[in-house]
Design a protein around this motif. Sequence first.
Motif, PDB file in Angstrom:
ATOM      1  N   ASP A 126      14.305 -14.385 -15.889  1.00 46.86           N
ATOM      2  CA  ASP A 126      13.194 -15.113 -16.520  1.00 46.86           C
ATOM      3  C   ASP A 126      13.352 -15.155 -18.033  1.00 46.86           C
ATOM      4  OD1 ASP A 126      12.050 -15.614 -14.092  1.00 46.86           O
ATOM      5  OD2 ASP A 126      10.555 -14.021 -14.217  1.00 46.86           O
ATOM      6  N   LEU A 127      13.752 -14.027 -18.616  1.00 47.04           N
ATOM      7  CA  LEU A 127      13.907 -13.988 -20.072  1.00 47.04           C
ATOM      8  C   LEU A 127      15.099 -14.836 -20.503  1.00 47.04           C
ATOM      9  CD1 LEU A 127      13.094 -12.991 -22.829  1.00 47.04           C
ATOM     10  CD2 LEU A 127      14.342 -10.854 -22.392  1.00 47.04           C
ATOM     11  N   THR A 128      16.189 -14.765 -19.750  1.00 42.37           N
ATOM     12  CA  THR A 128      17.361 -15.588 -20.067  1.00 42.37           C
ATOM     13  C   THR A 128      16.998 -17.067 -20.050  1.00 42.37           C
ATOM     14  OG1 THR A 128      18.900 -13.961 -19.130  1.00 42.37           O
ATOM     15  CG2 THR A 128      19.695 -16.229 -19.338  1.00 42.37           C
ATOM     16  N   ASP A 140      13.813  -0.757  -9.747  1.00 42.06           N
ATOM     17  CA  ASP A 140      14.374  -1.513  -8.641  1.00 42.06           C
ATOM     18  C   ASP A 140      15.227  -2.656  -9.174  1.00 42.06           C
ATOM     19  OD1 ASP A 140      13.904  -4.109  -6.807  1.00 42.06           O
ATOM     20  OD2 ASP A 140      14.039  -2.314  -5.557  1.00 42.06           O
ATOM     21  N   ASP A 141      16.446  -2.772  -8.677  1.00 44.70           N
ATOM     22  CA  ASP A 141      17.383  -3.765  -9.204  1.00 44.70           C
ATOM     23  C   ASP A 141      16.870  -5.195  -9.080  1.00 44.70           C
ATOM     24  OD1 ASP A 141      19.202  -1.929 -10.055  1.00 44.70           O
ATOM     25  OD2 ASP A 141      20.490  -2.065  -8.284  1.00 44.70           O
ATOM     26  N   ASP A 142      16.220  -5.507  -7.968  1.00 46.76           N
ATOM     27  CA  ASP A 142      15.744  -6.875  -7.769  1.00 46.76           C
ATOM     28  C   ASP A 142      14.697  -7.262  -8.809  1.00 46.76           C
ATOM     29  OD1 ASP A 142      17.416  -7.275  -5.629  1.00 46.76           O
ATOM     30  OD2 ASP A 142      15.926  -6.716  -4.124  1.00 46.76           O
ATOM     31  N   LEU A 143      13.757  -6.348  -9.080  1.00 50.99           N
ATOM     32  CA  LEU A 143      12.728  -6.631 -10.076  1.00 50.99           C
ATOM     33  C   LEU A 143      13.335  -6.728 -11.471  1.00 50.99           C
ATOM     34  CD1 LEU A 143       9.839  -4.299  -8.861  1.00 50.99           C
ATOM     35  CD2 LEU A 143       9.885  -6.793  -8.790  1.00 50.99           C
ATOM     36  N   ARG A 144      14.257  -5.834 -11.774  1.00 56.33           N
ATOM     37  CA  ARG A 144      14.896  -5.854 -13.091  1.00 56.33           C
ATOM     38  C   ARG A 144      15.673  -7.149 -13.288  1.00 56.33           C
ATOM     39  NH1 ARG A 144      19.870  -4.909 -14.354  1.00 56.33           N
ATOM     40  NH2 ARG A 144      20.344  -3.912 -12.354  1.00 56.33           N
ATOM     41  N   LYS A 145      16.432  -7.539 -12.268  1.00 53.32           N
ATOM     42  CA  LYS A 145      17.219  -8.763 -12.365  1.00 53.32           C
ATOM     43  C   LYS A 145      16.323  -9.997 -12.487  1.00 53.32           C
ATOM     44  CE  LYS A 145      21.265  -7.011  -9.891  1.00 53.32           C
ATOM     45  NZ  LYS A 145      22.082  -7.080  -8.648  1.00 53.32           N
ATOM     46  N   ALA A 146      15.191  -9.968 -11.814  1.00 53.16           N
ATOM     47  CA  ALA A 146      14.259 -11.093 -11.895  1.00 53.16           C
ATOM     48  C   ALA A 146      13.726 -11.236 -13.316  1.00 53.16           C
ATOM     49  CB  ALA A 146      13.109 -10.904 -10.918  1.00 53.16           C
ATOM     50  N   GLU A 147      13.400 -10.112 -13.963  1.00 56.32           N
ATOM     51  CA  GLU A 147      12.912 -10.155 -15.345  1.00 56.32           C
ATOM     52  C   GLU A 147      14.009 -10.643 -16.281  1.00 56.32           C
ATOM     53  OE1 GLU A 147      10.028  -9.914 -16.786  1.00 56.32           O
ATOM     54  OE2 GLU A 147       9.044  -9.579 -14.867  1.00 56.32           O
ATOM     55  N   GLU A 148      15.214 -10.168 -16.073  1.00 55.14           N
ATOM     56  CA  GLU A 148      16.318 -10.602 -16.923  1.00 55.14           C
ATOM     57  C   GLU A 148      16.574 -12.104 -16.763  1.00 55.14           C
ATOM     58  OE1 GLU A 148      19.581  -8.090 -15.874  1.00 55.14           O
ATOM     59  OE2 GLU A 148      18.883  -6.425 -17.132  1.00 55.14           O
ATOM     60  N   ALA A 158      27.240 -18.099 -27.426  1.00 49.55           N
ATOM     61  CA  ALA A 158      25.805 -18.179 -27.151  1.00 49.55           C
ATOM     62  C   ALA A 158      25.454 -17.399 -25.894  1.00 49.55           C
ATOM     63  CB  ALA A 158      25.373 -19.633 -27.006  1.00 49.55           C
ATOM     64  N   ARG A 159      26.260 -17.560 -24.869  1.00 48.47           N
ATOM     65  CA  ARG A 159      26.002 -16.870 -23.596  1.00 48.47           C
ATOM     66  C   ARG A 159      26.057 -15.353 -23.784  1.00 48.47           C
ATOM     67  NH1 ARG A 159      29.978 -18.685 -19.078  1.00 48.47           N
ATOM     68  NH2 ARG A 159      31.399 -17.448 -20.364  1.00 48.47           N
ATOM     69  N   GLU A 160      27.041 -14.882 -24.542  1.00 45.05           N
ATOM     70  CA  GLU A 160      27.167 -13.444 -24.781  1.00 45.05           C
ATOM     71  C   GLU A 160      25.997 -12.918 -25.605  1.00 45.05           C
ATOM     72  OE1 GLU A 160      30.932 -13.149 -26.671  1.00 45.05           O
ATOM     73  OE2 GLU A 160      32.088 -13.213 -24.786  1.00 45.05           O
ATOM     74  N   GLN A 161      25.577 -13.711 -26.586  1.00 42.21           N
ATOM     75  CA  GLN A 161      24.468 -13.292 -27.444  1.00 42.21           C
ATOM     76  C   GLN A 161      23.156 -13.241 -26.670  1.00 42.21           C
ATOM     77  OE1 GLN A 161      25.091 -16.334 -30.338  1.00 42.21           O
ATOM     78  NE2 GLN A 161      26.931 -15.357 -31.124  1.00 42.21           N
ATOM     79  N   VAL A 162      22.961 -14.195 -25.768  1.00 46.20           N
ATOM     80  CA  VAL A 162      21.758 -14.198 -24.930  1.00 46.20           C
ATOM     81  C   VAL A 162      21.760 -12.963 -24.029  1.00 46.20           C
ATOM     82  CG1 VAL A 162      20.595 -15.346 -23.010  1.00 46.20           C
ATOM     83  CG2 VAL A 162      21.381 -16.677 -24.954  1.00 46.20           C
ATOM     84  N   ALA A 163      22.910 -12.657 -23.435  1.00 46.50           N
ATOM     85  CA  ALA A 163      23.006 -11.491 -22.555  1.00 46.50           C
ATOM     86  C   ALA A 163      22.676 -10.212 -23.305  1.00 46.50           C
ATOM     87  CB  ALA A 163      24.414 -11.404 -21.956  1.00 46.50           C
ATOM     88  N   THR A 164      23.167 -10.106 -24.538  1.00 48.36           N
ATOM     89  CA  THR A 164      22.884  -8.918 -25.347  1.00 48.36           C
ATOM     90  C   THR A 164      21.402  -8.824 -25.678  1.00 48.36           C
ATOM     91  OG1 THR A 164      25.094  -8.950 -26.343  1.00 48.36           O
ATOM     92  CG2 THR A 164      23.381  -7.735 -27.522  1.00 48.36           C
TER      93      THR A 164
END
Length: 210
Positions: free
Chosen positions: A102-104, A92-100, A145-151
């Motif tokens: 939180d980790l970010t 589910d996109d909402d759950l996946r985005k929420a985890e991303e 930094a932003r790109e590296q965090v996203a990766t």
Amino acid sequence: MRTYMAQQDTNRTALLSARRELTQGIRASEDWQPSYKAHPETFKALLLHEAELEQAVAEYLAGLAQRVPQYVDWSLVPEPVKAAASPLANKDDDLRKAEEFDLTKAVFDAMTMLTTTGAQAGKLASGIYIYIGVSSLSQTVFVAAREQVATLVSQVTETNRKLIREAIKQSIARGEDVSRNHRTHQDRGEQPVRAEMIAQTESVRRIKRG
């Protein structure tokens, strides 16, 4: 009760601080290529921010272990055929985005400081001494930094999904029921070795990038 909780928070903060210092001491004693230790201040910063990243990832993974049950459709787990297809609700996109998210949030500061340290090390290696602090990050460093965090976030979250799927399959193969399967995920907890590997790999990458 509030006093007890406050004391627990104080104890946890002290333990985490001690752990960071211990991690830095252990890493400082290990063999490094001479270039990493060429400038003591940047090497010290590398160890500090590496330890911070390790702690951030470990804390995130510990929280994830508690959240895993809500990402699994447990009604499918007892059925091997369907379970083999990995009955994860976290597609589910909402759950996946929420985890991303939180980790970010968990790793962004430490990753940004590692990127800054890498840039600083690069400037020193080239003979140009310009200190880059958080308040004066160049746009180039910030974007990097932003790109590296996203990766990193993308890689870690995808690995999480694979590990959860594999854990479910193994649990089913062992004949565990739903309640035991549920506990197995939570028992795996912080995954400190994984957090350590991620932190060490990313810190070295950031210095090399610098």
